[in-house]
Design a protein around this motif. Structure first.
Motif, short mmCIF file in Angstrom:
data_model
loop_
_atom_site.label_atom_id
_atom_site.label_comp_id
_atom_site.label_asym_id
_atom_site.label_seq_id
_atom_site.Cartn_x
_atom_site.Cartn_y
_atom_site.Cartn_z
N LYS A 42 37.32 0.51 -1.25
CA LYS A 42 37.42 -0.38 -0.09
C LYS A 42 38.47 0.09 0.92
O LYS A 42 38.60 -0.49 1.99
N THR A 79 28.01 0.85 -6.35
CA THR A 79 28.60 -0.50 -6.34
C THR A 79 29.58 -0.58 -7.52
O THR A 79 29.83 0.42 -8.21
N ARG A 97 31.12 -3.33 0.29
CA ARG A 97 30.93 -4.36 -0.75
C ARG A 97 30.87 -3.74 -2.15
O ARG A 97 30.13 -2.79 -2.38
N ASP A 113 35.97 -8.66 -2.34
CA ASP A 113 34.78 -8.76 -1.46
C ASP A 113 34.89 -9.97 -0.53
O ASP A 113 34.54 -9.88 0.64
N GLN A 173 35.47 -9.67 -7.04
CA GLN A 173 34.90 -10.78 -6.26
C GLN A 173 35.89 -11.23 -5.18
O GLN A 173 35.52 -11.46 -4.03
#
Lengths: 240, 240
Positions: free
Chosen positions: B31, B194, B95, B87, B84
């Motif tokens: 990220k 992911t 994501r 995100d 979570q």
């Protein structure tokens, strides 16, 4: 009529029962693909599938669902392979596997062991829901598999109760993991229904069709989540 | 510096080892979120986490990873809860859980049992990779868990070989299911990396860091798929 779906007939009026065929039926209806069911009794599955040229699935057995897509001439076995074929062949219809077939296969590899020993629990109540033409075949194959008389395969009693408790614990676990998605993403893959819902609904509707008595408690588990799943997917189980 | 990541130090130069913390480190780097590691020896985890006000995880134990996000003041435990949170809190970054946390939780609930008994296999080779400050705590907790001396927990020999064969069979199964995605969708959720990749890479890099000898055969399994996974995710394991 463009697709033939092969399924096993039942004595339940207007209903099928095979969990795996229900997955494919829901897939076809969800995509809005025109199809018609051809009914095949258990002992006729292998000869009919060989005659068609369908491939055997796991363990080299001939099983249903199988579809014959008359518009392409293709004959496809195995519910997940059928879902993949339908997504690839009809890309303008709603996607069953938006993230690919791998995660759907993994989801089923997680879900099915979670609800064990459900298949063992359902064999005895399933028997009277079959036409007499399937009785001898069904009894023989299930007695070989269970290594006991069909009547001794988890009849009512404490052992059966213990097995239902295991199913409950498994569904509790599935519900707990899916609850992480929160209320705005109630489905396995988040915001929209996919083939994963049809996997769960296929197995669970089997219980409901075969034994309302066994379904009654399940319908209340996990805040009615499984009953809601069956209600939400009911329109896709229309038999054509 | 906006996020502190709590991890356990190692004697391996420039490296961490905790599989669960690696998941979070990969998540933060993927990220592009600025963070800094604070190292905590095993016996200091519970007191440090209580002092911070972090929640215990499974079994009411204090574990790592934990993050302290200084920009929001939040302290989050458990690698999936952290993913979570990241995100939700940083929606403009790539994501981790594009289909929600449920399927990631299910993926891990499928993957981890598939690679059993990997954790048992790694305890003995892990011991010398820890600083002396963690030795007594690690030995005591693992001997209570394994119900035997650490040195008797799968030492080299036929029993250990049998356990590695089970790990291989599990990874074969995972690879077989993921192969259904085909070459254009090589990832768990299809076309893009992911959090599911970080789950697998976290567990597998643990083996590589702890024991190159044990990793050597794994790197060749399934056409080098696991080695490629570690190479592809290596840039996200940078320790800040």
């Amino acid at each position: 009529m463009t697709i033939t779906l092969y399924d096993i007939p039942s004595t339940v009026p207007g209903s099928a029962f095979s969990p795996n065929v229900f997955k494919t039926r829901m897939a076809l209806n969800y995509k809005g693909l025109s199809h018609k069911t051809e009914w095949v009794e258990f002992p006729n599955i292998a000869p009919r599938m060989k005659e068609l040229g369908a491939s055997p699935t796991e363990g080299m057995q001939y099983t249903v669902p199988v579809i014959h897509d008359h518009s392409t001439g293709k004959i496809i076995s195995d519910s997940l392979d059928i879902a993949q074929y339908l997504d690839e062949t009809y890309p303008d219809t709603p996607r069953l596997l938006p993230s690919g077939p791998g995660i759907a296969a993994i989801f089923e590899s997680f879900f099915l062991p979670s609800i064990m020993p459900l298949p063992k629990l359902m064999q005895l109540p399933e028997f009277p829901k079959l036409n007499p033409a399937s009785h001898a075949f069904f009894r023989k194959s299930r007695e070989e598999w269970g290594k006991c008389k069909l009547e001794d395969l988890l009849p009512p009693g404490p052992e059966r109760e213990k097995c239902w408790l295991k199913v409950k614990q498994g569904l509790d676990k599935v519900a707990g993991l899916l609850d992480k998605n929160g209320k705005d993403k109630p489905f396995v893959l988040g915001e929209q229904i996919t083939y994963a819902e049809f996997i769960m609904a296929g197995w669970l509707v089997w219980v409901k069709i075969i034994s309302e008595e066994d379904w009654a408690p399940i319908s209340t588990w996990n805040d009615g989540r499984w009953e809601k799943l069956l209600q939400m997917t009911e329109k896709y189980r229309t038999i054509c």
